[in-house]
Design an enzyme around this catalytic site. Sequence first.
Site, mmCIF file in Angstrom:
data_model
loop_
_atom_site.group_PDB
_atom_site.id
_atom_site.type_symbol
_atom_site.label_atom_id
_atom_site.label_comp_id
_atom_site.label_asym_id
_atom_site.label_seq_id
_atom_site.Cartn_x
_atom_site.Cartn_y
_atom_site.Cartn_z
ATOM 1 N N GLY A 136 -2.777 -6.857 4.273
ATOM 2 C CA GLY A 136 -3.161 -5.410 4.650
ATOM 3 C C GLY A 136 -3.866 -5.123 5.831
ATOM 4 N N HIS A 196 -0.810 -2.866 1.890
ATOM 5 C CA HIS A 196 -1.573 -1.538 2.315
ATOM 6 C C HIS A 196 -1.863 -1.619 3.652
ATOM 7 C CE1 HIS A 196 -5.405 -3.374 1.745
ATOM 8 N NE2 HIS A 196 -4.858 -4.088 0.702
ATOM 9 N N ASP A 197 -2.016 -0.269 3.922
ATOM 10 C CA ASP A 197 -2.572 0.184 5.360
ATOM 11 C C ASP A 197 -1.815 -0.445 6.586
ATOM 12 O OD1 ASP A 197 -4.442 1.926 4.440
ATOM 13 O OD2 ASP A 197 -5.166 -0.077 3.302
#
Length: 264
Positions: free
Chosen positions: A139, A121-122
């Site tokens: 992440g 994520h991200d």
Amino acid sequence: MSAIHATAIIDPKAELDSSVTVGPYTVIGPHVRIGAGTTVGPHCVIEGHTTIGQDNRIFQFNSLGAIPQDKKYAGEPCELIIGDRNTIREFCTFNIGSPGDVGKTVLGNDNWIMAYVHLAHDCLVGNNVIFANNSQLAGHVHVGDWVILGGFTVVHQFVRLGAHSMTAMCSLLFADVPPFVMCQGQPAAARSMNFEGLRRRGFSPERISGVKAMHKALYRDDLTLEQAKQRIAELEAAHPETAPDVAMMNGFLGAVSAQRGIVR
């Protein structure tokens, strides 16, 4: 619709260009948008708020747009955004973003992503990168343009990799990798600059000499990071053609956190 295999399951709310090809047994969710000319192989799952651009080639057995592997995630409508002309080989897993950051995981354009790559994520990944098999990004990792990750490279969360940097096989990154730097090891250490890659991308001899001078300031002259930044800034006056490279390097170094540091 003849390009959609009869066994594919595509939610009626999904938005697929009429030229998109979808292979057997692939599942596409309601919040997915796929642009013209993109090919999705068999046995893929594309879900979440996922936007995929034009002329991508997505091979079989990929999972794109699943929720982040983050216990804090509570169902927020975060996104996965994939640009144009990317090749995504088998068994890759790209997760959507999280509300604790920008809420987006982004892969840019013209990237070559080999098998078993994970984008957590991200992660924000630029253009023209090559990620070899089993490269794994935790992440919040940021990757600049033209970065090459050797096979089995593992990147710790919040690490940044500057443009034109490169890792050797099985590298383990706990610190930021400045632009142009080649690194190797567990943990990774700086070994040289990516001179051959720069030549292939059309860098002039003068610009490559400037990159050599930056490497010397960062890694050969026993300077602190602040002293190295000052030395690098002085290169532009003597060699105006290095201006974009100096600006990129000092911009990157200026955002290095005390906690993370750079590879040494």
